[in-house]
Each structure stands twice: as structure tokens, then as C-alpha cells.
Design an enzyme around this catalytic site. Structure first.
Site, PDB file in Angstrom:
ATOM      1  N   HIS B 216     -11.527 -38.087  39.788  1.00 20.45           N
ATOM      2  CA  HIS B 216     -12.774 -38.480  39.147  1.00 20.45           C
ATOM      3  C   HIS B 216     -13.964 -37.662  39.632  1.00 20.45           C
ATOM      4  O   HIS B 216     -15.045 -37.752  39.075  1.00 20.45           O
ATOM      5  CB  HIS B 216     -12.984 -39.988  39.293  1.00 20.45           C
ATOM      6  CG  HIS B 216     -12.146 -40.756  38.320  1.00 20.45           C
ATOM      7  ND1 HIS B 216     -12.575 -41.876  37.668  1.00 20.45           N
ATOM      8  CD2 HIS B 216     -10.896 -40.520  37.845  1.00 20.45           C
ATOM      9  CE1 HIS B 216     -11.623 -42.307  36.855  1.00 20.45           C
ATOM     10  NE2 HIS B 216     -10.596 -41.498  36.958  1.00 20.45           N
ATOM     11  N   SER B 220     -10.549 -34.514  34.613  1.00 19.15           N
ATOM     12  CA  SER B 220      -9.190 -34.083  34.286  1.00 19.15           C
ATOM     13  C   SER B 220      -9.172 -32.669  33.738  1.00 19.15           C
ATOM     14  O   SER B 220     -10.123 -32.220  33.101  1.00 19.15           O
ATOM     15  CB  SER B 220      -8.599 -35.010  33.224  1.00 19.15           C
ATOM     16  OG  SER B 220      -8.382 -36.283  33.746  1.00 19.15           O
ATOM     17  N   LYS B 244      -4.380 -45.140  24.221  1.00 21.58           N
ATOM     18  CA  LYS B 244      -3.302 -44.154  24.168  1.00 21.58           C
ATOM     19  C   LYS B 244      -2.353 -44.346  25.361  1.00 21.58           C
ATOM     20  O   LYS B 244      -1.130 -44.284  25.208  1.00 21.58           O
ATOM     21  CB  LYS B 244      -3.891 -42.747  24.171  1.00 21.58           C
ATOM     22  CG  LYS B 244      -2.854 -41.678  23.881  1.00 21.58           C
ATOM     23  CD  LYS B 244      -3.486 -40.324  23.610  1.00 21.58           C
ATOM     24  CE  LYS B 244      -2.409 -39.263  23.444  1.00 21.58           C
ATOM     25  NZ  LYS B 244      -2.953 -37.944  23.133  1.00 21.58           N
ATOM     26  N   ASP B 245      -2.929 -44.600  26.548  1.00 19.83           N
ATOM     27  CA  ASP B 245      -2.090 -44.852  27.718  1.00 19.83           C
ATOM     28  C   ASP B 245      -1.250 -46.104  27.515  1.00 19.83           C
ATOM     29  O   ASP B 245      -0.062 -46.132  27.842  1.00 19.83           O
ATOM     30  CB  ASP B 245      -2.951 -45.026  28.982  1.00 19.83           C
ATOM     31  CG  ASP B 245      -3.308 -43.682  29.622  1.00 19.83           C
ATOM     32  OD1 ASP B 245      -2.708 -42.657  29.220  1.00 19.83           O
ATOM     33  OD2 ASP B 245      -4.172 -43.659  30.514  1.00 19.83           O
ATOM     34  N   GLU B 288      21.035 -40.289  45.598  1.00 23.82           N
ATOM     35  CA  GLU B 288      20.569 -40.700  44.278  1.00 23.82           C
ATOM     36  C   GLU B 288      20.173 -39.462  43.470  1.00 23.82           C
ATOM     37  O   GLU B 288      19.821 -38.427  44.034  1.00 23.82           O
ATOM     38  CB  GLU B 288      19.351 -41.616  44.438  1.00 23.82           C
ATOM     39  CG  GLU B 288      19.696 -42.944  45.078  1.00 23.82           C
ATOM     40  CD  GLU B 288      20.282 -43.928  44.089  1.00 23.82           C
ATOM     41  OE1 GLU B 288      21.490 -43.829  43.809  1.00 23.82           O
ATOM     42  OE2 GLU B 288      19.543 -44.786  43.590  1.00 23.82           O
TER      43      GLU B 288
HETATM   44  C1  HEM Z   1       2.481 -42.601  42.883  1.00 25.32           C
HETATM   45  C2  HEM Z   1       2.493 -41.541  42.159  1.00 25.32           C
HETATM   46  C3  HEM Z   1       1.320 -41.038  41.337  1.00 25.32           C
HETATM   47  C4  HEM Z   1       0.394 -41.746  40.643  1.00 25.32           C
HETATM   48  C5  HEM Z   1       0.335 -43.271  40.506  1.00 25.32           C
HETATM   49  C6  HEM Z   1      -0.510 -40.782  40.055  1.00 25.32           C
HETATM   50  C7  HEM Z   1      -1.597 -41.127  39.256  1.00 25.32           C
HETATM   51  C8  HEM Z   1      -2.362 -40.225  38.564  1.00 25.32           C
HETATM   52  C9  HEM Z   1      -3.249 -40.569  37.503  1.00 25.32           C
HETATM   53  C10 HEM Z   1      -3.511 -42.000  36.960  1.00 25.32           C
HETATM   54  C11 HEM Z   1      -3.803 -39.412  37.038  1.00 25.32           C
HETATM   55  C12 HEM Z   1      -4.723 -39.233  35.829  1.00 25.32           C
HETATM   56  C13 HEM Z   1      -3.896 -39.265  34.534  1.00 25.32           C
HETATM   57  C14 HEM Z   1      -3.067 -38.013  34.335  1.00 25.32           C
HETATM   58  O1  HEM Z   1      -3.627 -36.909  34.342  1.00 25.32           O
HETATM   59  O2  HEM Z   1      -1.840 -38.143  34.124  1.00 25.32           O
HETATM   60  C15 HEM Z   1      -3.287 -38.338  37.851  1.00 25.32           C
HETATM   61  C16 HEM Z   1      -3.630 -37.003  37.715  1.00 25.32           C
HETATM   62  C17 HEM Z   1      -3.048 -35.955  38.442  1.00 25.32           C
HETATM   63  N1  HEM Z   1      -1.955 -36.046  39.311  1.00 25.32           N
HETATM   64 FE1  HEM Z   1      -1.082 -37.759  39.869  1.00 25.32          FE
HETATM   65  N2  HEM Z   1      -0.126 -39.514  40.405  1.00 25.32           N
HETATM   66  C18 HEM Z   1       0.985 -39.627  41.187  1.00 25.32           C
HETATM   67  C19 HEM Z   1       1.700 -38.602  41.757  1.00 25.32           C
HETATM   68  C20 HEM Z   1       1.372 -37.251  41.638  1.00 25.32           C
HETATM   69  C21 HEM Z   1       2.140 -36.179  42.170  1.00 25.32           C
HETATM   70  C22 HEM Z   1       3.446 -36.365  42.947  1.00 25.32           C
HETATM   71  C23 HEM Z   1       1.495 -35.004  41.839  1.00 25.32           C
HETATM   72  C24 HEM Z   1       1.862 -33.548  42.142  1.00 25.32           C
HETATM   73  C25 HEM Z   1       2.506 -33.144  43.160  1.00 25.32           C
HETATM   74  C26 HEM Z   1       0.314 -35.346  41.098  1.00 25.32           C
HETATM   75  C27 HEM Z   1      -0.608 -34.444  40.595  1.00 25.32           C
HETATM   76  C28 HEM Z   1      -1.657 -34.775  39.754  1.00 25.32           C
HETATM   77  C29 HEM Z   1      -2.611 -33.818  39.188  1.00 25.32           C
HETATM   78  C30 HEM Z   1      -2.651 -32.308  39.440  1.00 25.32           C
HETATM   79  C31 HEM Z   1      -3.482 -34.568  38.352  1.00 25.32           C
HETATM   80  C32 HEM Z   1      -4.617 -34.043  37.494  1.00 25.32           C
HETATM   81  C33 HEM Z   1      -4.012 -33.726  36.182  1.00 25.32           C
HETATM   82  C34 HEM Z   1      -4.955 -33.110  35.209  1.00 25.32           C
HETATM   83  O3  HEM Z   1      -6.123 -33.414  35.266  1.00 25.32           O
HETATM   84  O4  HEM Z   1      -4.449 -32.286  34.409  1.00 25.32           O
HETATM   85  N3  HEM Z   1       0.283 -36.720  40.990  1.00 25.32           N
HETATM   86  N4  HEM Z   1      -2.397 -38.860  38.765  1.00 25.32           N
END
Ligand code: HEM
Lengths: 246, 425
Positions: B216, B220, B244-245, B288
Site C-alpha cells: 500500500h 500495485s 472481482k476478488d 508432499e
Molecule cells: C501468505 C501468503 C501471502 C499472502 C496472504 C499474500 C497477500 C498479498 C496480497 C493480498 C496482495 C495484493 C493482491 C495481489 O496483487 O495479488 C499481494 C501482492 C504481492 N505479493 Fe503477496 N501474499 C502472500 C505471499 C507472497 C509470496 C510468497 C510472494 C513472492 C515471493 C508474494 C509477492 C507479492 C508481490 C510482488 C505483490 C505485489 C504484486 C503486484 O502489485 O503486482 N506474496 N500479496
């Protein structure tokens, strides 16, 4: 969605085992249920044959109600067994007739005794066997019907038998089933194959007693979610369409 | 998070709360009007989906823990009691065991999305790195969770994986003793794994909080990889992306529910329905499915690494495997600093795009290799795939930094959307 079996684990028994025979069970598929008749016959086979060597420690007599037995029938079945209870007020353990709330009576007091009575091999507990082997009930059916004379040149140790579906093909259990060893009351043929099929059916139920309620709930849940997804899609589309008009 | 220039709320109760703790304003700012690029595709659903899975795992896990017995002698029986006698116990357990798989599915897609669209690049490096940290914590949590039912695969998986640490020079054996709480995987191991399995999800929650906070700050990324330049490029998060989500989440849940209710053991291993037995080793010990690619990398190093033409071994094969496995995750961690190409999205990176698609296919091949016994064709195949995995980060990306042409990008997100529409028409 054609592959909706009950427990379709990957075929674990590798190596030199044969292709499993093709049998169909009524509990297969997303709508499949257990067949009460097959369960009762399978239990009869277990009770008269397998229970001489194999325990089923996760089952109580009262669980038989799932298979359509009445309370009276279950009491009568349990009453065939004596179980150890206690200690009583004098601190002594005592024998009494089994009640529906008791666990299935095990044939041996412990693993050591079980091995001693079976040439050193342990007859495994059967309560989970249908989930503990790849292909589950299909494997069990194969195992029980898969006894053969060993191929030429193979010598078996004393107490070993040749089975084309057992991992390694050598098994310490003699073929437990043959035609006409258990009397069926409902006119079902009393063949080795039929016994194998019924007892495999029963063992699947023993391993997964909640399968029917699971599938019934599942159908409701999936239908609800699909409808909900449809509504959400319409809502989302409407909101985004209004945006484009602007 | 300050209360800075807070707008007064109409509802007096909320206003009372908000003037003391501006939580309502915060939710409105971060999830209500939060400006979000208007061109997300469905890959942007998987962060929210991962969040839903995280919550699902915590809730089902806590209720399971109420009925679970943490001793080596009772653990297996207590799980069977949950399956048979606890009200809806079968549902809880299947939700939790399949939930782990679906959590990984969501996070893997989320990560591949990030790599495809260059979401890890400046200014989102830290956001990405916290993501990789979450991924590591998830792997530790899932590994320890799989030990808890104390079946054959639990026991032998724990034995194989904890033994890996003994490859570390000097301190390795002490680390293993510490993990085990003794001299083999036994009751103390189960106890500490349960304690940590309960703790780690809450660490994940904490890192997810930081992850979303960082998101934030930067806002994004989006499929065009071009930063939003103003109001014409964005939409308020609510209702556009909340709806959408929600749609995406429900579709994901349909697939999850299909497994829970109709194929509950399809992703598991039959051997884990056999109680743990230290005297009988299963024919094939496999982790797994979500660990299989890393397991393949671990086993791919079958040779000692030493000084050529001498007998001096610098890195024995076992240590080599462990280093390769942890190295493969470390590379993900530093990816933002390896990839210096100025263009983010693969949409405008014709070379990277194909190397990345090959990387994805390669990850699946590694997964297949990890599930097969380490013999025959599977060994050289796993080695070749491991080589590509490392080459992708250490050779291909640096090469592309220098050589891949920088295409002219559309001026803004709006323009990229119009171009795309134009191309279709
Ligand atoms: C418990 C696991 C995770 C949760 C709950 C989570 C949650 C979120 C949420 C809600 C967003 C914003 C929506 C979206 O862009 O899809 C986000 C964005 C992002 N997440 Fe995660 N995430 C998790 C794990 C990860 C992992 C493992 C990675 C990479 C190694 C990651 C990398 C990113 C990146 C780079 C963004 C920005 C995406 C963009 O703006 O294009 N996330 N995450």
C-alpha cells in the site's frame, strides 16, 4: 471429473506386481454410496475369517449401526465376545460380556503374541487398511484373489505364499478365502471372489465411515458455491459495465 | 497510519471510535478508495485468495488442535478419533490437509504472476522479499504440520529432512540433535514441531501484514508493468476489486471443495495411514507435492565437488544438495537485485517472456522428478532441470540485462488498455 474415486492414491505397489483386476464398487464416483447388503456380508466374512488373526482397533460394535444393523442385532453380536474390564472395587480385572460401546475384540493380546502365532509375521490392524494401500479396495480385492503357485525356480520359505499383487509377491498370510467358507443368508453366491469383494467393501467403510455424509455435504457445498460464484460474477460484471458507460 | 487529516464520520458510534483509533478511516483509505490500476487480470486475485486460505488454515488448525494429542503414542489415534468421533472432525481435517495444498497452489500462482509481470522490481523489492520470507515460513509450517499425524511418511519425511542439517560442517550434528530433542526423531521431536507448527502461522500473519503494508506504500503493479500516472489509470479498490476478488475467491473455493469432499486423499500419500514405525522404512519416501521441485534439486547433486585432479573434496554431495536447495530459494530472495532490465512486464519483454515460460515448465519437470525414485532417466533429467533453474537466475537474467532490447512502452496504463482493445477489434 471422471476420476472421482473414493481414495484414488497413486498405485504404490510398484515393481513386479501384476495389473489389478477391474472390479466396480458401488461407493465409487461422486454420488456413490455403500451397499448395506455388501457391508453386512463383508462384516460376516471379517468376523468368521479375518478376525481370527486381524484386529480392527478403531471400530466399536455400535459402529455397526451404520451398516443397517438394529440395536438388538448389535447387542447380540457383541454378546458373542468376552472382554476384560476393571479394575473393580477390589482392584481386580474381570471378564464380562462385550457391550455395543466396546471396541472390536482383538484376536491377540499384543503384537508379540500375534507374531508368535503367525510364524513371526504381524497380521496388520485392518481398520485403516483400505486407505493405507495405494488403490485401496481394488488392491484388497486383488490381494485376496491373487494367490497362485509360485513361478518355476522360486522357492518360498516356510509360511510364505505367492501372491501376484503383494509387493515383492511373497506374503506370510495363507490364502484366507475359498468357496463356501461363509454361509450367506441373502442368496448371494458364496464364491471366493464374492467374499473378497464384500470384505473389501466392508474394509473401505471401516477406513472411511463418513464417506456418505461427506459426499452428500459436498454436493450441497459445491452447488451453493457455484450459484454464489454465478451471482458474484453477475454483480462484478454489472459494476464494471456501469464503469464503461461513464 | 496516523490520523492526520481524518474526515468526520456520520455515525456517532463509529466517529467516537475513529477519533480515538482511526481504524475506520484506515480501512476506508486502504480498502475503500485505495487507487488500484484498472487493468488487473485474474492473476491479481491470488493474493486475496492466499489470504483466505491463510485464515482457513488458522481456524481449522486451532479447532483440530483442541482434539489432537501431542505424544508419539497417541497422535495417530487422536487423528483417527477426529476422523470418526469428533463432530465434523473429518471435515476439519480434510479442510486442513487439502487446505495446505491449495494455499501453496494460490501462493505459487501469486509468485509466478510476480515473476511474469516483474512485480518484484523497483520500488517493490522489499514487498517481494517479504513474500519470499512468507514462502519460507509456509514451507517450514507445512513440513512440521505433516509430521503431526505421526504416520509412516510423517516419521520418515521428518527423519530425511532433519538429517539434511547434519551436512552442515562443524555444527550440523548439534543442530540435528537440537531439532530432534534427542538422538532420533521421537516424542520430543513431535512436541517441538507441534509447538512451532502452532506458532509459525501467526508469524506468517505478521509478515503478511508488513507485505500488504508495503504494497500500500508502492501501490500495485499491473499487467502492463507501467506505473499508474493518475486518476484515469486507477479505480477505487471498492467496489471494483472487492467484487472481482470475491468472484475469484469463490471460484477457487469450488475447486478446493471438490477436493475436500470428493478427492480428500488424492493429494496425500497412502503410507501416512500407516502408524509411524521406526523399524520399517517405506519403499519410497516422498514429500508432499509442493516440495517436490526443491526435493528434486536436493537429490540432483549426486557428486562431490572438489579440486579437479586431486582427491580433495570441498563440498560432499550431501552438503552440495542442501546448499543447492536452500540456494534455489535464496535466488528468489535476491531476484530484484539480479534483474536490472528496466522493463517490468513480460508483455514488453519478448526474450525474458520465453525464458520465463521455460522456467515455469522446468519447475513442473523438477516436480515430476522429485516424485520419482532417484534412478534411471530421472537423475540426469533432474540434474539438467536444476542446471536450468540456476542458469535462469545466474546466467540468463544477467545476459538479458545487457542484451534484451528495451521496447518503447505505451505512455500510460490507459493507453496500453486502448492499444489492446484496438488490436482486438
Ligand atoms: C501468505 C501468503 C501471502 C499472502 C496472504 C499474500 C497477500 C498479498 C496480497 C493480498 C496482495 C495484493 C493482491 C495481489 O496483487 O495479488 C499481494 C501482492 C504481492 N505479493 Fe503477496 N501474499 C502472500 C505471499 C507472497 C509470496 C510468497 C510472494 C513472492 C515471493 C508474494 C509477492 C507479492 C508481490 C510482488 C505483490 C505485489 C504484486 C503486484 O502489485 O503486482 N506474496 N500479496
Amino acid at each position: 471429473m471422471v476420476f472421482l474415486f473414493v481414495a484414488p492414491q497413486a498405485h504404490a505397489a510398484g515393481g513386479n506386481t501384476a495389473e489389478l483386476p477391474d472390479v466396480h464398487f458401488s461407493f465409487e464416483g461422486p454420488f456413490g454410496t455403500y451397499d448395506r447388503g455388501a457391508l453386512q456380508r463383508g462384516f460376516q466374512v471379517y468376523k468368521n475369517v479375518c478376525s481370527a488373526c486381524h484386529a480392527m482397533k478403531y471400530l466399536s460394535y455400535r459402529n455397526l449401526a451404520d451398516m443397517g444393523y438394529s440395536e438388538g442385532q448389535i447387542k447380540a453380536i457383541a454378546a458373542d465376545y468376552e472382554v476384560t474390564d476393571g479394575p473393580n472395587e477390589e482392584g481386580e480385572m474381570f471378564e464380562r460380556t462385550a457391550r455395543p460401546s466396546d471396541k472390536f475384540k482383538a484376536p491377540y493380546a499384543n503384537d508379540a503374541q500375534a507374531r508368535y502365532a503367525n510364524n513371526g509375521a504381524l497380521p496388520v490392524d485392518l481398520s485403516l487398511i483400505a486407505k493405507a494401500r495405494g488403490e485401496g479396495p481394488h488392491y484388497l480385492y486383488g490381494l485376496l484373489t491373487g494367490y497362485e503357485a509360485p513361478p518355476e525356480g522360486v522357492t518360498l520359505a516356510i509360511g510364505q505364499h505367492w501372491n501376484k499383487y503383494m509387493e515383492g509377491n511373497k506374503i506370510a498370510m495363507a490364502a484366507p478365502l475359498s468357496d463356501d467358507v461363509v454361509a450367506y443368508e441373502d442368496g448371494t453366491p458364496t464364491t471366493k471372489e464374492q467374499y473378497a469383494k464384500d470384505v473389501s467393501h466392508f474394509l473401505m467403510w471401516a477406513a472411511e465411515p463418513k464417506m456418505e455424509v461427506r459426499k452428500r455435504t459436498g454436493i450441497k457445498v459445491v452447488l451453493f458455491l457455484l450459484a454464489f460464484a454465478g451471482i458474484m460474477y453477475a454483480v462484478k460484471k454489472k459494476i464494471w459495465a456501469d464503469l464503461k458507460k461513464k | 497510519m496516523g490520523s492526520g487529516n481524518r474526515k468526520k464520520l456520520d455515525n456517532p458510534a463509529l466517529e467516537w471510535l475513529d477519533s480515538r483509533l482511526p481504524i475506520v478511516s484506515m480501512i476506508q483509505k486502504e480498502y475503500g478508495v485505495f487507487p488500484t490500476p484498472k487493468n488487473f487480470n485474474y492473476f491479481w486475485n491470488f493474493g486475496a485468495i492466499a489470504m483466505v486460505m491463510l485464515v482457513t488454515m488458522i481456524i481449522t488448525g486451532i479447532v483440530l488442535a483442541m482434539n489432537y494429542a501431542t505424544t508419539a503414542s497417541d497422535a495417530f489415534d487422536s487423528v483417527e478419533r477426529i476422523m470418526r468421533d469428533v463432530n465434523h472432525g473429518w471435515l476439519l481435517r480434510y479442510l486442513h490437509s487439502n487446505g495446505a495444498s491449495f494455499f501453496f497452489i494460490a501462493v505459487y500462482i501469486h509468485m509466478f504472476r510476480g515473476m511474469y509481470y516483474g512485480s518484484y522490481k523497483q520500488p517493490r523489492e522489499l514487498l517481494w522479499m517479504m513474500g519470499v520470507l512468507i514462502f519460507l515460513l509456509m514451507m517450514a509450517t507445512a513440513f512440521m504440520g505433516y509430521v503431526l499425524p505421526w504416520g509412516q511418511m510423517s516419521f520418515w519425511g521428518a527423519t530425511v529432512i532433519t538429517n539434511l542439517f547434519s551436512a552442515i560442517p562443524l555444527v550440523g550434528d548439534s543442530i540435528v540433535t537440537l531439532l530432534w530433542g534427542g538422538f532420533s526423531v521421537d516424542n520430543p521431536t513431535l512436541n517441538r514441531f507441534f509447538a512451532l507448527h502452532y506458532l509459525f502461522p501467526f508469524l506468517i500473519v505478521a509478515v503478511v501484514f508488513l507485505h500488504v503494508w508495503a504494497l500500500h506504500v508502492t501501490g500495485s503493479n499491473n499487467p502492463s508493468g507501467i506505473e499508474a500516472k493518475g486518476k484515469q489509470d486507477t479505480l477505487p479498490f471498492h467496489p471494483y476489486y472487492t467484487m472481482k476478488d470475491a468472484f475469484g475467491i469463490v471460484v477457487f473455493l469450488v475447486i478446493y471443495a471438490t477436493f475436500v469432499f470428493f478427492l480428500p486423499n488424492a493429494l496425500g500419500h497412502a503410507d501416512n495411514y500407516i502408524p509411524a514405525n521406526p523399524l520399517v522404512t517405506p519403499a519410497h519416501i516422498v514429500p508432499e507435492w509442493y516440495f517436490l521441485p526443491f526435493y528434486a534439486i536436493l537429490r540432483a547433486i549426486t557428486f562431490d565437488i572438489g579440486i579437479p585432479f586431486t582427491d580433495i573434496v570441498l563440498i560432499p554431495a550431501k552438503l552440495g544438495g542442501v546448499l543447492a536447495m536452500f540456494g534455489s530459494i535464496a535466488l528468489l530472495f535476491v531476484l530484484p537485485f539480479l534483474d536490472k532490465h528496466p522493463v517490468r512486464s513480460s508483455r514488453y519483454r519478448p526474450w525474458y517472456k520465453w525464458f520465463f515460460i521455460a522456467f515455469t515448465v522446468n519447475a513442473f519437470i523438477l516436480g515430476v522428478c522429485g516424485g520419482k525414485p532417484a534412478e534411471g532417466i530421472w537423475v540426469p533429467l533432474a540434474q539438467a532441470s536444476t542446471l536450468y533453474y540456476f542458469a535462469f537466475f545466474m546466467v540468463i537474467i544477467p545476459f538479458l540485462n545487457k542484451k534484451e532490447p528495451v521496447l518503447e512502452l505505451p505512455g500510460s496504463i490507459s493507453e496500453s488498455v486502448l492499444n489492446k482493445k484496438g488490436a482486438k477489434a
